[in-house]
Design a protein around this motif. Structure first.
Motif, PDB file in Angstrom:
ATOM      1  N   GLU A  47     -12.059  73.666  29.649  1.00  0.00           N
ATOM      2  CA  GLU A  47     -10.732  74.107  29.714  1.00  0.00           C
ATOM      3  C   GLU A  47     -10.633  74.810  31.004  1.00  0.00           C
ATOM      4  O   GLU A  47     -10.967  75.764  31.407  1.00  0.00           O
ATOM      5  N   VAL A  48      -9.531  73.821  32.009  1.00  0.00           N
ATOM      6  CA  VAL A  48      -9.225  74.406  33.446  1.00  0.00           C
ATOM      7  C   VAL A  48      -7.946  75.170  33.320  1.00  0.00           C
ATOM      8  O   VAL A  48      -6.825  74.502  32.991  1.00  0.00           O
ATOM      9  N   VAL A  49      -7.901  76.221  33.812  1.00  0.00           N
ATOM     10  CA  VAL A  49      -6.649  77.131  33.861  1.00  0.00           C
ATOM     11  C   VAL A  49      -6.258  77.428  35.205  1.00  0.00           C
ATOM     12  O   VAL A  49      -7.169  78.160  35.812  1.00  0.00           O
ATOM     13  N   ILE A  50      -5.052  77.031  35.484  1.00  0.00           N
ATOM     14  CA  ILE A  50      -4.482  77.576  36.791  1.00  0.00           C
ATOM     15  C   ILE A  50      -3.600  78.512  36.696  1.00  0.00           C
ATOM     16  O   ILE A  50      -2.693  78.534  36.060  1.00  0.00           O
ATOM     17  N   VAL A  51      -3.835  79.583  37.227  1.00  0.00           N
ATOM     18  CA  VAL A  51      -3.182  80.916  37.205  1.00  0.00           C
ATOM     19  C   VAL A  51      -2.153  80.980  38.572  1.00  0.00           C
ATOM     20  O   VAL A  51      -2.464  81.380  39.555  1.00  0.00           O
ATOM     21  N   LEU A  52      -0.864  80.543  38.128  1.00  0.00           N
ATOM     22  CA  LEU A  52       0.028  81.022  39.358  1.00  0.00           C
ATOM     23  C   LEU A  52       0.353  82.334  39.431  1.00  0.00           C
ATOM     24  O   LEU A  52       1.299  82.808  38.404  1.00  0.00           O
ATOM     25  N   ASP A  53       0.053  83.134  40.367  1.00  0.00           N
ATOM     26  CA  ASP A  53       0.337  84.438  40.422  1.00  0.00           C
ATOM     27  C   ASP A  53       1.495  84.899  41.336  1.00  0.00           C
ATOM     28  O   ASP A  53       1.249  85.013  42.420  1.00  0.00           O
ATOM     29  N   ASP A  54       2.363  85.119  40.809  1.00  0.00           N
ATOM     30  CA  ASP A  54       3.772  85.420  41.552  1.00  0.00           C
ATOM     31  C   ASP A  54       3.894  84.522  42.760  1.00  0.00           C
ATOM     32  O   ASP A  54       3.969  84.995  43.931  1.00  0.00           O
ATOM     33  N   CYS A  55       3.967  83.150  42.865  1.00  0.00           N
ATOM     34  CA  CYS A  55       3.927  82.190  43.738  1.00  0.00           C
ATOM     35  C   CYS A  55       5.597  81.984  44.143  1.00  0.00           C
ATOM     36  O   CYS A  55       6.389  81.654  43.270  1.00  0.00           O
ATOM     37  N   ALA A  56       5.744  82.101  45.352  1.00  0.00           N
ATOM     38  CA  ALA A  56       7.161  81.843  45.861  1.00  0.00           C
ATOM     39  C   ALA A  56       7.310  80.491  46.602  1.00  0.00           C
ATOM     40  O   ALA A  56       8.349  80.127  47.087  1.00  0.00           O
ATOM     41  N   ASP A  57       6.346  79.598  46.682  1.00  0.00           N
ATOM     42  CA  ASP A  57       6.331  78.383  47.624  1.00  0.00           C
ATOM     43  C   ASP A  57       6.131  77.264  46.510  1.00  0.00           C
ATOM     44  O   ASP A  57       6.648  77.297  45.371  1.00  0.00           O
TER      45      ASP A  57
END
Length: 239
Positions: A47-57
């Protein structure tokens, strides 16, 4: 390998904060590593989890085009983002026992093809924590920085430095140590320190060295970018 060391589940976590320029390289490398693991160990659930942490791009668009799980957070703290990713991965995989292994890398990094198989080899040989090495992208460094890095890093030698871009830990050890603290930096060091104090077997290895950005301005004040900017100087300048 004893049954207690056998790994049946693997969680891979990548925190992302505005990394649209480097994220494609990261995800492509992860795809190769996951494919290599599935060929070598088809029974291991990944299980691969990509965590988008407050991304604005454009990071969200890039991440969602990859064949991985994507979650969003608003922590703006890499420790909290990593912890959220691990929690999400373990929720999908199971209770997080000794048969589960957690690995972490960064969105500005590219793992080698056998990164995951190497992690599991060490885990099944009895490691509770694997501290891997990183190498900066020489294209990002000055000639003097490249000279200094080569002079202070022996090929094949694991220096024991802790990097969130190349870190593995048994899930039950991770949970017993309290997981990644929700801090803005050095969450990786804090986790390993607590695991070590609890008696975990910590193994340092250079076999799965991860390529990481050599930029001088990073996402945290005291991270690897600060080390490259302030510490990586030729020996002639020291003293």
């Amino acid at each position: 390998m004893t049954p207690a060391h056998r790994v049946t589940e693997l969680a891979v976590v990548v925190p992302v904060n505005d990394e649209e320029s480097l994220l494609p390289r990261c995800l492509a490398a992860l795809g190769v590593a996951v494919g290599a693991l599935r060929n070598a160990r088809p029974t291991v659930e990944v299980e691969v989890v990509i965590v988008l942490d407050d991304c604005a791009d454009g990071s969200a668009r890039i991440a969602r085009a990859a064949p991985f799980t994507v979650i969003e957070t608003c922590h703006r703290r890499v420790g909290a983002a990593r912890a959220s990713g691990v929690a999400a991965a373990l929720e999908r995989l199971g209770p997080g026992g000794s048969g589960s292994w957690v690995v972490s890398t960064d969105a500005d990094s590219a793992v080698p093809a056998r990164w995951l198989t190497h992690q599991l080899d060490l885990a099944e040989d009895g490691a509770d924590v694997v501290i891997g090495t990183v190498r900066p992208d020489f294209a990002d460094l000055s000639a003097e920085q490249r000279e200094a890095w080569v002079a202070t890093h022996a090929p094949g030698h694991a220096n024991g430095h802790v990097h969130g871009a190349n870190l593995g830990i048994r899930a039950d050890v991770y949970l017993a140590a309290g997981g990644f603290p929700g801090v803005a930096e050095h969450e990786d060091v804090g986790l390993v320190e607590r695991a070590r104090l609890a008696g975990a077997r910590v193994v340092a290895s250079d076999a799965g060295c991860v390529l990481t950005s050599g930029r001088s301005t990073g996402r945290t004040p005291g991270g690897y970018a600060r080390h490259l900017r302030e510490d990586l100087v030729p020996a002639s300048r020291v003293g």
